[in-house]
Design a protein around this motif. Sequence first.
Motif, PDB file in Angstrom:
ATOM      1  N   ALA A   3      34.121  -0.736  13.859  1.00 49.23           N
ATOM      2  CA  ALA A   3      33.472   0.387  13.172  1.00 49.23           C
ATOM      3  C   ALA A   3      32.921  -0.016  11.809  1.00 49.23           C
ATOM      4  O   ALA A   3      32.059   0.683  11.253  1.00 49.23           O
ATOM      5  CB  ALA A   3      34.454   1.543  13.008  1.00 49.23           C
ATOM      6  N   VAL A  18      29.724  -0.612  19.688  1.00 46.71           N
ATOM      7  CA  VAL A  18      30.325   0.544  19.016  1.00 46.71           C
ATOM      8  C   VAL A  18      30.543   1.692  20.003  1.00 46.71           C
ATOM      9  O   VAL A  18      31.592   2.347  20.005  1.00 46.71           O
ATOM     10  CB  VAL A  18      29.448   0.997  17.828  1.00 46.71           C
ATOM     11  N   LEU A  71      33.783   5.190  13.873  1.00 47.43           N
ATOM     12  CA  LEU A  71      32.802   4.756  14.865  1.00 47.43           C
ATOM     13  C   LEU A  71      31.593   5.686  14.876  1.00 47.43           C
ATOM     14  O   LEU A  71      30.453   5.242  15.035  1.00 47.43           O
ATOM     15  CB  LEU A  71      33.443   4.713  16.252  1.00 47.43           C
TER      16      LEU A  71
END
Length: 268
Positions: A67, A85, A104
């Motif tokens: 993240a 991601v 994220l």
Amino acid sequence: MLKTYFFSLLVWAIPVFAQTAFGQSGGLPSQAKPMQGILVPVPKEVFRTLDKFDGANWSAVQRPEIAHWKSHGDQVQVALLLGVVVAEGFVSMEAKDSTELRDLSNSLRSLARGLGVGQAALRRSRSITEAAERGDWRAARKEWDGVLFDFEQGMIDLKSEPISQLVSLGGWLRGTQALCALLLQDYSPERAQLLRQPVMVAHLEKQLLEMPPEIRSSPMVAKMVEGIGRIRRLVQDEKGPLAKQTVVEIGSICKGLVEISSQRPRAE
């Protein structure tokens, strides 16, 4: 297009393309579907697969550092990282980690804007994060499943099939890396067969090899071609159930390719 958020998850696993390429999707796992030439994940099927790993140590599968990985402006690298991601989002959902999911989501918004698909692909991200933070994971999953339409629209809006393919590839790599970690927690030959996706891997390799010269010449893409080729040979050549060491090797290859998505493009 964000959807092979996996993958792969592909997980997963994820990113395969036109249905005719697979004989009406023949050979594709249920966790993915072709959409206008792009492989996208099917969230319900991804979650159904991951839910089979009852009692798994999800914290050992998570990679919260993802993240915080940064892109460096190169479209190839941004696309790969975006897919990574998205795939990590499935893991954070299974781990019920609202903090990672929030981080994220922030990364997702930034990367998607960098590709010009932010609004269409991410309009549900806030409601997903809010549901996770209040511990309503059923609602979070429901919203996540609704991302499918947004994701498909974002893929269409990209108007660049090669870049969309790279997003799918990034998701499939992180998803497969996560799947390997899960399999190794409690290895069995039967479960290891989840990794045997020769049609998927062969198609991913073909996509990379057929990319336009300006993308194909990227050092990152060259490394992807090499790594995917190694995975294809492993899943095609080994007879019978995949051995534990093969799972370890596939996971290691995916780990190296996933990490490329955060590296600064090398100057030529």
